[in-house]
Motif scaffolding. Structure first.
Motif, PDB file in Angstrom:
ATOM      1  N   LYS A 115       0.850  -1.189   0.000  1.00  0.00           N
ATOM      2  CA  LYS A 115       0.000   0.000   0.000  1.00  0.00           C
ATOM      3  C   LYS A 115       0.890   1.244   0.000  1.00  0.00           C
ATOM      4  N   PRO A 116       0.365   2.372  -0.477  1.00  0.00           N
ATOM      5  CA  PRO A 116       1.208   3.565  -0.540  1.00  0.00           C
ATOM      6  C   PRO A 116       1.514   4.130   0.843  1.00  0.00           C
ATOM      7  N   LEU A 117       2.784   4.336   1.110  1.00  0.00           N
ATOM      8  CA  LEU A 117       3.231   4.972   2.348  1.00  0.00           C
ATOM      9  C   LEU A 117       3.347   6.477   2.164  1.00  0.00           C
ATOM     10  N   PHE A 118       3.805   6.883   0.970  1.00  0.00           N
ATOM     11  CA  PHE A 118       4.004   8.302   0.658  1.00  0.00           C
ATOM     12  C   PHE A 118       3.728   8.498  -0.823  1.00  0.00           C
ATOM     13  N   SER A 119       3.131   9.622  -1.167  1.00  0.00           N
ATOM     14  CA  SER A 119       2.920   9.900  -2.594  1.00  0.00           C
ATOM     15  C   SER A 119       2.980  11.390  -2.847  1.00  0.00           C
ATOM     16  N   VAL A 120       3.325  11.721  -4.089  1.00  0.00           N
ATOM     17  CA  VAL A 120       3.431  13.119  -4.500  1.00  0.00           C
ATOM     18  C   VAL A 120       2.943  13.248  -5.941  1.00  0.00           C
ATOM     19  N   ILE A 121       2.223  14.328  -6.200  1.00  0.00           N
ATOM     20  CA  ILE A 121       1.761  14.676  -7.543  1.00  0.00           C
ATOM     21  C   ILE A 121       2.138  16.138  -7.771  1.00  0.00           C
ATOM     22  N   TYR A 122       2.976  16.387  -8.766  1.00  0.00           N
ATOM     23  CA  TYR A 122       3.459  17.747  -9.023  1.00  0.00           C
ATOM     24  C   TYR A 122       2.905  18.254 -10.343  1.00  0.00           C
ATOM     25  N   ASP A 123       2.243  19.400 -10.272  1.00  0.00           N
ATOM     26  CA  ASP A 123       1.723  20.097 -11.450  1.00  0.00           C
ATOM     27  C   ASP A 123       2.615  21.302 -11.722  1.00  0.00           C
ATOM     28  N   PRO A 124       3.582  21.189 -12.640  1.00  0.00           N
ATOM     29  CA  PRO A 124       4.527  22.283 -12.866  1.00  0.00           C
ATOM     30  C   PRO A 124       3.872  23.561 -13.384  1.00  0.00           C
ATOM     31  N   LEU A 125       2.843  23.439 -14.212  1.00  0.00           N
ATOM     32  CA  LEU A 125       2.210  24.632 -14.774  1.00  0.00           C
ATOM     33  C   LEU A 125       1.578  25.493 -13.681  1.00  0.00           C
ATOM     34  N   ALA A 126       0.994  24.859 -12.686  1.00  0.00           N
ATOM     35  CA  ALA A 126       0.354  25.600 -11.591  1.00  0.00           C
ATOM     36  C   ALA A 126       1.280  25.805 -10.405  1.00  0.00           C
ATOM     37  N   ASN A 127       2.465  25.202 -10.453  1.00  0.00           N
ATOM     38  CA  ASN A 127       3.398  25.225  -9.328  1.00  0.00           C
ATOM     39  C   ASN A 127       2.724  24.708  -8.054  1.00  0.00           C
ATOM     40  N   GLU A 128       2.009  23.584  -8.206  1.00  0.00           N
ATOM     41  CA  GLU A 128       1.307  22.974  -7.081  1.00  0.00           C
ATOM     42  C   GLU A 128       1.846  21.567  -6.837  1.00  0.00           C
ATOM     43  N   MET A 129       2.301  21.337  -5.622  1.00  0.00           N
ATOM     44  CA  MET A 129       2.854  20.055  -5.210  1.00  0.00           C
ATOM     45  C   MET A 129       1.909  19.432  -4.181  1.00  0.00           C
ATOM     46  N   PHE A 130       1.174  18.401  -4.614  1.00  0.00           N
ATOM     47  CA  PHE A 130       0.271  17.678  -3.723  1.00  0.00           C
ATOM     48  C   PHE A 130       1.024  16.478  -3.159  1.00  0.00           C
ATOM     49  N   TRP A 131       0.928  16.253  -1.849  1.00  0.00           N
ATOM     50  CA  TRP A 131       1.656  15.128  -1.277  1.00  0.00           C
ATOM     51  C   TRP A 131       0.988  14.678   0.020  1.00  0.00           C
ATOM     52  N   ALA A 132       1.264  13.430   0.386  1.00  0.00           N
ATOM     53  CA  ALA A 132       0.694  12.870   1.607  1.00  0.00           C
ATOM     54  C   ALA A 132       1.571  11.732   2.100  1.00  0.00           C
ATOM     55  N   LYS A 133       1.579  11.559   3.417  1.00  0.00           N
ATOM     56  CA  LYS A 133       2.179  10.384   4.036  1.00  0.00           C
ATOM     57  C   LYS A 133       1.097   9.684   4.840  1.00  0.00           C
ATOM     58  N   ASP A 134       1.079   8.381   4.756  1.00  0.00           N
ATOM     59  CA  ASP A 134       0.035   7.595   5.407  1.00  0.00           C
ATOM     60  C   ASP A 134      -0.081   7.942   6.886  1.00  0.00           C
ATOM     61  N   GLY A 135      -1.288   8.361   7.286  1.00  0.00           N
ATOM     62  CA  GLY A 135      -1.557   8.681   8.673  1.00  0.00           C
ATOM     63  C   GLY A 135      -1.138  10.052   9.123  1.00  0.00           C
ATOM     64  N   GLU A 136      -0.582  10.875   8.200  1.00  0.00           N
ATOM     65  CA  GLU A 136      -0.040  12.171   8.611  1.00  0.00           C
ATOM     66  C   GLU A 136      -0.627  13.343   7.842  1.00  0.00           C
ATOM     67  N   GLY A 137      -1.715  13.128   7.101  1.00  0.00           N
ATOM     68  CA  GLY A 137      -2.381  14.227   6.419  1.00  0.00           C
ATOM     69  C   GLY A 137      -1.916  14.422   4.988  1.00  0.00           C
TER      70      GLY A 137
END
Length: 268
Positions: A115-137
């Protein structure tokens, strides 16, 4: 195995390769043949994986890599047998990038024990970095994410997606069409945007109220699923069961939207 991970280092590595793609955005001709398209997609995978390995291998030398091939349906039914590995979607929304259209991201997930422990999705055009760690928001850049709290379907935004399976002999096209009809008949706003993971991150950010897909697409979902879950979204199948790796469909929404959609579906 590392119990603690260097989150800023991972985010910097993803930002670096995303910004490299941004520098070349719209500079190459739009592919006019399948050979051109496949060659450029392969180049994306090579550039992305090379850059990420270079930046992350010193700190994570023993974690193997898996490029998630979204065209390989069977490989998406189960996680690999490895205890821990990186799952990289070199570019979610690569067709948009090739067509000089907005809506493309760099997605990376660290999978541990299936299962995913950590993930990141980066949108360079919007300069938005979405990320999460399991159990930590879940976060966008430095802002904590929370899902929408709408209750009125008339002002909810629902999105639908589909994968790359052969749909000619399995009735998926009909099933997708029926689902879209339900959305159009009941939700105020219905869209299809393109980058699956980014749309799931948008659920986390309260920008989208419901995401639905009727076919298997684990590799496109996995990074966004953790982000949406950590922001408080329901992670379900389209019949209301808890989603598990290998589930054939996906419903991600804030609780009210999910309940109302499932109620509508049950009446038909």
């Amino acid at each position: 195995m590392q119990n603690e991970i260097n989150i800023p280092g991972i985010l910097d590595a993803v930002r670096k390769v995303g910004d490299t793609f941004l520098k070349n955005y719209k500079k190459n001709p739009i592919p006019q043949s399948m050979d051109e398209l496949l060659r450029q997609l392969e180049d994306f995978d090579t550039l992305c994986l090379t850059s990420l390995k270079e930046d992350l291998s010193l700190e994570f030398p023993n974690i193997p890599w898996n490029i998630g091939d979204e065209f390989d349906t069977e490989s998406q039914r189960n996680p690999t047998g490895q205890h821990e590995y990186w799952l990289c979607d070199a570019m979610d929304g690569a067709i948009q990038y090739l067509q000089h259209i907005a809506g493309w991201t760099i997605n990376l997930a660290l999978i541990r024990d299936g299962k995913p422990l950590f993930s990141v999705i980066y949108d360079p055009l919007a300069n938005e970095m979405f990320w999460a760690k399991d159990g930590e928001g879940a976060f966008m850049n430095d802002k904590e994410l929370k899902i929408s709290n709408k209750t009125d379907l008339a002002v909810m935004l629902a999105v639908f997606e589909y994968g790359h399976q052969d749909k000619s002999n399995n009735h998926l096209n009909g099933k997708i069409g029926s689902t879209v009809t339900k959305l159009l008949d009941n939700f105020g706003i219905v869209r299809n945007y393109g980058p699956h993971g980014l749309q799931l991150a948008y659920v986390a950010a309260g920008r989208i109220d419901l995401f639905i897909q009727e076919d298997l697409d684990t590799y496109n979902w996995i990074a966004g699923l953790l982000i949406a879950k950590e922001a408080g979204a329901e992670i379900l199948t389209t019949d209301g069961k808890s989603w598990k790796w290998g589930s054939e469909n996906l419903l991600v929404a804030q609780k009210t939207a999910a309940e109302k959609y499932l109620s509508i579906k049950s009446k038909i």
